[in-house]
Scaffold this active site. Structure first.
Site, PDB file in Angstrom:
ATOM      1  N   LYS A 284       0.809  -1.218   0.000  1.00  0.00           N
ATOM      2  CA  LYS A 284       0.000   0.000   0.000  1.00  0.00           C
ATOM      3  C   LYS A 284       0.843   1.270   0.000  1.00  0.00           C
ATOM      4  O   LYS A 284       0.306   2.369   0.166  1.00  0.00           O
ATOM      5  CB  LYS A 284      -0.902   0.017   1.236  1.00  0.00           C
ATOM      6  CG  LYS A 284      -1.913  -1.117   1.279  1.00  0.00           C
ATOM      7  CD  LYS A 284      -2.791  -0.999   2.528  1.00  0.00           C
ATOM      8  CE  LYS A 284      -3.856  -2.088   2.564  1.00  0.00           C
ATOM      9  NZ  LYS A 284      -4.747  -1.964   3.751  1.00  0.00           N
ATOM     10  N   SER A 285       2.146   1.168  -0.189  1.00  0.00           N
ATOM     11  CA  SER A 285       3.022   2.334  -0.025  1.00  0.00           C
ATOM     12  C   SER A 285       2.785   3.414  -1.076  1.00  0.00           C
ATOM     13  O   SER A 285       3.203   4.545  -0.889  1.00  0.00           O
ATOM     14  CB  SER A 285       4.493   1.896  -0.072  1.00  0.00           C
ATOM     15  OG  SER A 285       4.814   1.387  -1.360  1.00  0.00           O
ATOM     16  N   MET A 286       2.110   3.067  -2.214  1.00  0.00           N
ATOM     17  CA  MET A 286       1.870   4.061  -3.268  1.00  0.00           C
ATOM     18  C   MET A 286       0.389   4.402  -3.401  1.00  0.00           C
ATOM     19  O   MET A 286      -0.016   5.057  -4.358  1.00  0.00           O
ATOM     20  CB  MET A 286       2.398   3.540  -4.605  1.00  0.00           C
ATOM     21  CG  MET A 286       3.901   3.377  -4.664  1.00  0.00           C
ATOM     22  SD  MET A 286       4.790   4.948  -4.525  1.00  0.00           S
ATOM     23  CE  MET A 286       4.414   5.700  -6.099  1.00  0.00           C
TER      24      MET A 286
ATOM     25  N   CYS B  20       2.121   7.143  -0.001  1.00  0.00           N
ATOM     26  CA  CYS B  20       1.432   7.008   1.289  1.00  0.00           C
ATOM     27  C   CYS B  20       2.498   7.008   2.385  1.00  0.00           C
ATOM     28  O   CYS B  20       3.066   5.965   2.737  1.00  0.00           O
ATOM     29  CB  CYS B  20       0.604   5.733   1.333  1.00  0.00           C
ATOM     30  SG  CYS B  20      -0.358   5.545   2.856  1.00  0.00           S
TER      31      CYS B  20
END
Length: 606
Positions: A442-444, A565
């Site tokens: 979910k980092s992007m 994120c």
């Protein structure tokens, strides 16, 4: 394996297909002698007769004879699948053309006809579904194990239907007949020898077994075919005797071993007279190099050839292209394909040459000559769309290239291998330039979500050394060593170099980056551009314990990268700057899911 031989009072011999295998095995010569004696005895019976005449035309010997078999009702109908009836001997007298032999005593060569009323012979699968087929074969009884004879022949079954206009069934073919001993030398008798155009007996299946009574005029009186408009009740009933007219032309009588040795010597000479490219690429089997002096510049022992060897024009190879042999037509260009299909010579299909007709005289030849007409037939069933009336007659000039089955299979194998290698090389080259990448975290988010598939190009970063990269670009890279250390120290395992990370460039060479303990970032005194708080926050904010606060000046060879994120992204705030050389590629498109297909969105402003 049991030999099943039953002598009927009529003098006819019954053999199963399995008995033929024993008959072909030279370890059982007593069976061969027994059959000869029995066949001689058959000639004295009233059920089978042979009428013959012999004359010479252009050094060829022509023979014509008729054989009969016992009535269908009392004998042929009693045979089981694989069993055959054997005719009397057909004796052909061959003049002695050997100048060294002053006796001029002609030699006698014997043949017989085999009838399989319910299928059998070479083609044990000669059935259409469950319907059996009537097989008629010509068999050679060689005087010596080394004798072989080149014969073209026709066999015609005399029709005795209960019709006003009767019809016959027949076929034309040719074969190099060899002794049973030679035929037995190969483990797979029929497959290997027939592919070489050799056989001890050769024949065809002319009709379904259930039609034989109708053909002989002994079908049930209530049968519909016997009471059609052409029937004649006034005609006398048939005797049910099967008559076979045999016409043969003997082209050559030779020593099989001497013929094989000559073929080996010729093969050596052909190789010696060919260039390197010709040796690697099979040429048309009709072509044959004929040398002015067979002994000049040629070593018969090792096949070597001197460069001074003189040679004439290529001529037809009458041994490679002859009656009974298998050929494979091949096209040289796609424009020839339509004509090949029109004449029934389908490229890549294995055909047997049934006849070769002299273009000048119309007589049967045994070997090919320029301009000859071939009658060819596929050796296996074709798809329904390609089936036609066989054999097909074609002029050899309309066949662009002829190969043996072995040559064609070799070329096909090489072509398939080359295609596979080319495909693999193409795929490898494409993989070096482009690849697909699956978003695993979910980092992007929210711009790139878990499960999105990106099309990544890898060329620009390699050619330019990543010097063209700018702020806001999304890049992919393997885990840097400092990130690997963080993962291991946290109890994880080292990440494979093929597993890539995706981040967005936040700062480039010369930028001053200030990282706070809370994870916020300032670049050159201003808050890092873009809104990085659009994703769902991680409630425990575990990322903060890994962040290394402080000020950093980005080196010329480095990049400062961050995830879209910030609350969950492990990026340059944790493991420092990224070396430009570690950049693998840049995403061009999001290709999955389809509803979000297109270019990558930029980071929105705050």
């Amino acid at each position: 394996m049991k030999q099943l031989t039953t002598s009927i009072a009529a003098g006819i011999t019954v053999r199963t297909s399995s008995s033929l295998l024993h008959h072909y095995n030279y370890k059982y010569n007593y069976n061969y002698i027994y059959c000869l004696l029995l066949a001689t005895a058959v000639s004295l019976t009233t059920y089978t007769t042979a009428l013959s005449s012999t004359n010479i035309i252009r050094n060829k010997v022509k023979y014509s004879g008729t054989v009969t078999f016992p009535p269908y009702a009392t004998y042929l109908s009693q045979l089981k699948p694989g069993q055959c009836a054997t005719s009397t001997l057909l004796e052909v007298s061959i003049p002695n053309d050997n100048e060294e032999d002053n006796t001029n005593t002609p030699s006698t060569h014997k043949f017989c006809v085999l009838c399989y009323p319910r299928g059998g012979g070479h083609n044990v699968n000669s059935r259409n579904g469950d319907r059996e087929a009537v097989g008629i074969y010509l068999q050679y009884i060689a005087p010596t194990p080394d004798t072989c004879i080149d014969v073209t022949f026709s066999m015609q079954l005399k029709g005795k239907q209960n019709l006003k206009k009767k019809f016959d069934l027949g076929w034309d073919a040719g074969m190099r007949f060899v002794s049973t001993e030679v035929a037995a030398k190969n483990k797979n008798i029929y497959d290997d020898n027939l592919r070489r155009g050799l056989a001890n007996d050769f024949g065809a299946h002319l009709m379904q077994s259930q039609l034989l009574p109708f053909f002989l005029g002994v079908d049930d009186e209530d049968d519909e075919m016997s009471h059609n408009n052409d029937s004649d009740n006034s005609m006398s009933s048939s005797d049910g005797v099967l008559e076979v007219q045999v016409n043969m032309t003997v082209h050559n009588v030779q020593s099989f071993s001497a013929l094989e040795q000559a073929a080996q010597r010729e093969q050596k000479k052909q190789k010696a007279g060919s260039g390197l490219l010709q040796k690697l690429i099979p040429r048309d089997i009709r072509q044959q190099i004929v040398f002015n002096n067979d002994d000049h510049g040629y070593d018969d022992d090792d096949g070597s050839s001197a460069t001074s060897m003189e040679q004439r024009e290529l001529q037809h190879n009458t041994e490679q292209v002859r009656v009974g042999k298998i050929i494979v037509p091949v096209i040289k260009s796609l424009s020839q394909r339509a004509r090949m299909f029109e004449i029934g010579s389908y490229p890549g299909v294995e055909y047997r040459i049934m006849r070769i007709i002299d273009p000048d005289t119309g007589e049967d030849l045994f070997g090919s000559v320029p301009g000859a007409e071939y009658e060819i037939k596929p050796i296996y069933p074709l798809v329904k769309q390609l089936e036609r009336q066989w054999p097909a007659r074609v002029n050899e000039k309309e066949l662009p290239t002829l190969l043996t089955a072995g040559m064609y299979n070799f070329i096909s194998a090489v072509g398939s291998l080359a295609t596979a290698i080319t495909g693999l090389m193409t795929a490898y080259v494409i993989s070096l330039a482009m690849s697909l990448y699956f978003i695993p975290s979910k980092s992007m988010e929210p711009n790139l979500k878990v499960g999105d598939v990106l099309l990544v190009e890898k060329v620009s970063s390699k050619l330019s050394g990543a010097s063209l990269l700018k702020k806001g670009d999304v890049v992919l890279f393997p885990a840097p060593s400092r990130l690997q250390d963080v993962i291991v120290s946290s109890g994880g395992k080292r990440i494979n170099d093929r597993d890539l990370f995706v981040k967005r460039i936040a700062a480039t060479a010369g930028d001053v980056v200030q990282v706070e303990a809370s994870g916020s970032v300032q670049i050159n005194g201003d808050v890092a551009p873009g809104d990085r708080q659009m994703c769902d926050a991680e409630p425990l904010r575990l990322i903060e314990k890994y962040i290394e606060s402080g000020e950093t000046v980005v080196d010329e060879k480095d990049l400062f990268v961050m995830g879209d994120c910030s609350d969950v992204s492990v990026d340059s705030r944790v493991w420092g700057t990224l070396n430009r050389k570690d950049v693998v590629g840049r995403p061009l498109l999001r290709v999955w899911p389809l509803e979000r297909f297109g270019g990558l969105p930029s980071l929105p402003d705050r």
